[in-house]
Design an enzyme around this catalytic site. Structure first.
Site, PDB file in Angstrom:
ATOM      1  N   LYS A   9       0.836  -1.200   0.000  1.00 49.34           N
ATOM      2  CA  LYS A   9       0.000   0.000   0.000  1.00 49.34           C
ATOM      3  C   LYS A   9       0.882   1.266   0.000  1.00 49.34           C
ATOM      4  CE  LYS A   9      -3.949  -2.255   2.282  1.00 49.34           C
ATOM      5  NZ  LYS A   9      -4.897  -2.201   3.444  1.00 49.34           N
ATOM      6  N   TYR A  49     -12.219  -1.920  -3.844  1.00 53.30           N
ATOM      7  CA  TYR A  49     -12.744  -2.161  -2.491  1.00 53.30           C
ATOM      8  C   TYR A  49     -14.274  -2.056  -2.443  1.00 53.30           C
ATOM      9  CZ  TYR A  49      -8.237  -2.379   0.002  1.00 53.30           C
ATOM     10  OH  TYR A  49      -7.013  -2.763   0.492  1.00 53.30           O
ATOM     11  N   PHE A  57     -15.370   3.298   7.274  1.00 52.95           N
ATOM     12  CA  PHE A  57     -13.975   3.580   6.922  1.00 52.95           C
ATOM     13  C   PHE A  57     -13.752   3.683   5.414  1.00 52.95           C
ATOM     14  CE2 PHE A  57     -14.384  -1.050   7.496  1.00 52.95           C
ATOM     15  CZ  PHE A  57     -13.892  -1.531   6.294  1.00 52.95           C
ATOM     16  N   ARG A  85      -1.924 -14.359   3.868  1.00 54.06           N
ATOM     17  CA  ARG A  85      -2.727 -13.745   4.946  1.00 54.06           C
ATOM     18  C   ARG A  85      -2.009 -13.918   6.289  1.00 54.06           C
ATOM     19  NH1 ARG A  85      -7.017 -10.352   3.872  1.00 54.06           N
ATOM     20  NH2 ARG A  85      -7.959 -11.006   5.838  1.00 54.06           N
ATOM     21  N   THR A  91      -5.658  -7.384  10.436  1.00 53.62           N
ATOM     22  CA  THR A  91      -5.930  -6.066   9.836  1.00 53.62           C
ATOM     23  C   THR A  91      -5.447  -4.937  10.744  1.00 53.62           C
ATOM     24  OG1 THR A  91      -7.901  -7.075   8.842  1.00 53.62           O
ATOM     25  CG2 THR A  91      -7.761  -4.655   8.816  1.00 53.62           C
ATOM     26  N   ARG A 102       2.458  -6.707   9.143  1.00 50.58           N
ATOM     27  CA  ARG A 102       1.740  -5.591   9.767  1.00 50.58           C
ATOM     28  C   ARG A 102       2.247  -5.303  11.176  1.00 50.58           C
ATOM     29  NH1 ARG A 102      -4.185  -7.225   7.285  1.00 50.58           N
ATOM     30  NH2 ARG A 102      -4.183  -5.749   5.540  1.00 50.58           N
ATOM     31  N   ASN A 112      -2.043   0.180   6.979  1.00 49.82           N
ATOM     32  CA  ASN A 112      -1.532  -1.123   7.428  1.00 49.82           C
ATOM     33  C   ASN A 112      -0.700  -1.870   6.395  1.00 49.82           C
ATOM     34  OD1 ASN A 112      -3.580  -1.924   5.765  1.00 49.82           O
ATOM     35  ND2 ASN A 112      -4.739  -3.066   7.312  1.00 49.82           N
ATOM     36  N   HIS A 115      -1.951  -5.511   1.464  1.00 49.40           N
ATOM     37  CA  HIS A 115      -3.215  -6.208   1.164  1.00 49.40           C
ATOM     38  C   HIS A 115      -2.897  -7.634   0.737  1.00 49.40           C
ATOM     39  CE1 HIS A 115      -7.135  -7.114  -0.623  1.00 49.40           C
ATOM     40  NE2 HIS A 115      -6.433  -7.676  -1.595  1.00 49.40           N
ATOM     41  N   GLU A 126      -9.203 -10.161  -7.988  1.00 51.65           N
ATOM     42  CA  GLU A 126      -8.225  -9.091  -7.759  1.00 51.65           C
ATOM     43  C   GLU A 126      -7.046  -9.168  -8.730  1.00 51.65           C
ATOM     44  OE1 GLU A 126      -7.462  -9.410  -3.545  1.00 51.65           O
ATOM     45  OE2 GLU A 126      -9.493  -8.707  -3.056  1.00 51.65           O
TER      46      GLU A 126
HETATM   47  P1  IDP Z   1      -7.868  -6.897   5.274  1.00 48.28           P
HETATM   48  O1  IDP Z   1      -7.056  -5.867   4.529  1.00 48.28           O
HETATM   49  O2  IDP Z   1      -7.130  -7.409   6.473  1.00 48.28           O
HETATM   50  O3  IDP Z   1      -8.422  -7.974   4.398  1.00 48.28           O
HETATM   51  P2  IDP Z   1     -10.554  -5.757   5.291  1.00 48.28           P
HETATM   52  O4  IDP Z   1     -11.578  -6.013   6.338  1.00 48.28           O
HETATM   53  O5  IDP Z   1     -10.753  -6.409   3.960  1.00 48.28           O
HETATM   54  O6  IDP Z   1      -9.123  -6.112   5.904  1.00 48.28           O
HETATM   55  O7  IDP Z   1     -10.484  -4.175   5.105  1.00 48.28           O
HETATM   56  C1  IDP Z   1      -9.795  -3.612   4.012  1.00 48.28           C
HETATM   57  C2  IDP Z   1      -8.942  -2.471   4.537  1.00 48.28           C
HETATM   58  O8  IDP Z   1      -9.808  -1.462   5.046  1.00 48.28           O
HETATM   59  C3  IDP Z   1      -8.034  -2.842   5.717  1.00 48.28           C
HETATM   60  O9  IDP Z   1      -6.812  -3.404   5.332  1.00 48.28           O
HETATM   61  C4  IDP Z   1      -7.851  -1.492   6.371  1.00 48.28           C
HETATM   62  O10 IDP Z   1      -6.874  -0.718   5.675  1.00 48.28           O
HETATM   63  C5  IDP Z   1      -9.216  -0.856   6.185  1.00 48.28           C
HETATM   64  N1  IDP Z   1     -10.076  -1.131   7.347  1.00 48.28           N
HETATM   65  C6  IDP Z   1     -10.756  -2.239   7.644  1.00 48.28           C
HETATM   66  N2  IDP Z   1     -11.440  -2.142   8.782  1.00 48.28           N
HETATM   67  C7  IDP Z   1     -11.182  -0.910   9.237  1.00 48.28           C
HETATM   68  C8  IDP Z   1     -11.609  -0.187  10.400  1.00 48.28           C
HETATM   69  O11 IDP Z   1     -12.367  -0.680  11.241  1.00 48.28           O
HETATM   70  N3  IDP Z   1     -11.125   1.076  10.521  1.00 48.28           N
HETATM   71  C9  IDP Z   1     -10.289   1.635   9.606  1.00 48.28           C
HETATM   72  N4  IDP Z   1      -9.862   0.985   8.499  1.00 48.28           N
HETATM   73  C10 IDP Z   1     -10.308  -0.266   8.314  1.00 48.28           C
HETATM   74 MG    MG Z   2      -9.766  -7.825   2.837  1.00 48.00          MG
END
Ligand code: IDP
Ligand code: MG
Length: 137
Positions: A9, A49, A57, A85, A91, A102, A112, A115, A126
């Protein structure tokens, strides 16, 4: 063997840890079979997304993902979707296991570093998103 889509990212590019992150995949025995540096538009990030549209968010996520160039890449190897993963960690970096990308590099849940596709269906979608629809060669 399976393929998954990962993205360094914009925060990872800004921190100059591209090499450190890619090294982890190579050391773990995975092949990087496609890679590109690209600055996403808002439309592209929103589309990537789209499953998060409407969540609190979402707008922040799109702003973050378009704040600078990112590096989508395709990782190939045995059980790569699950393994990537695991290498990423949770996350929220505060909850990520030590030694994960992370945990080691990320500042916060909305910044973070990396992805990784969460399923075979996501990986197929994707990989196609970046390397077919956007025409990245
Ligand atoms: P992942 O990247 O671990 O698969 P996802 O739930 O798919 O997590 O969410 C996509 C991205 O959205 C996350 O990597 C993070 O950058 C952001 N995100 C997810 N949940 C939150 C939250 O509760 N607050 C702020 N950002 C979030
Ligand atoms: Mg995800």
């Amino acid at each position: 063997m399976e393929k998954t889509l990962s993205i360094i990212k914009p925060d990872g590019v800004k921190k100059k840890i591209i090499g450190s992150i890619l090294s982890r995949f190579e050391i773990s025995g995975f092949e990087i079979v496609n890679i590109k540096l690209i600055k996403l538009t808002k439309d592209q990030a929103s589309s990537f997304y789209e499953m998060h549209k409407g969540k609190p968010f979402f707008e922040n996520l799109v702003d973050f993902m378009t704040s600078g160039p990112c590096i989508p890449f395709v990782v190939e190897g045995v059980d790569s979707i699950k393994s990537v993963r695991e290498m990423m960690g949770s996350t929220n970096p505060d909850e990520a296991a030590s030694g994960t990308i992370r945990s080691d590099f990320a500042d916060s849940i909305d910044s973070n570093i990396i992805h990784g596709s969460d399923s075979k269906e996501s990986a197929d979608r994707e990989i196609a998103f970046f390397f077919e629809y956007l025409g990245l060669k």
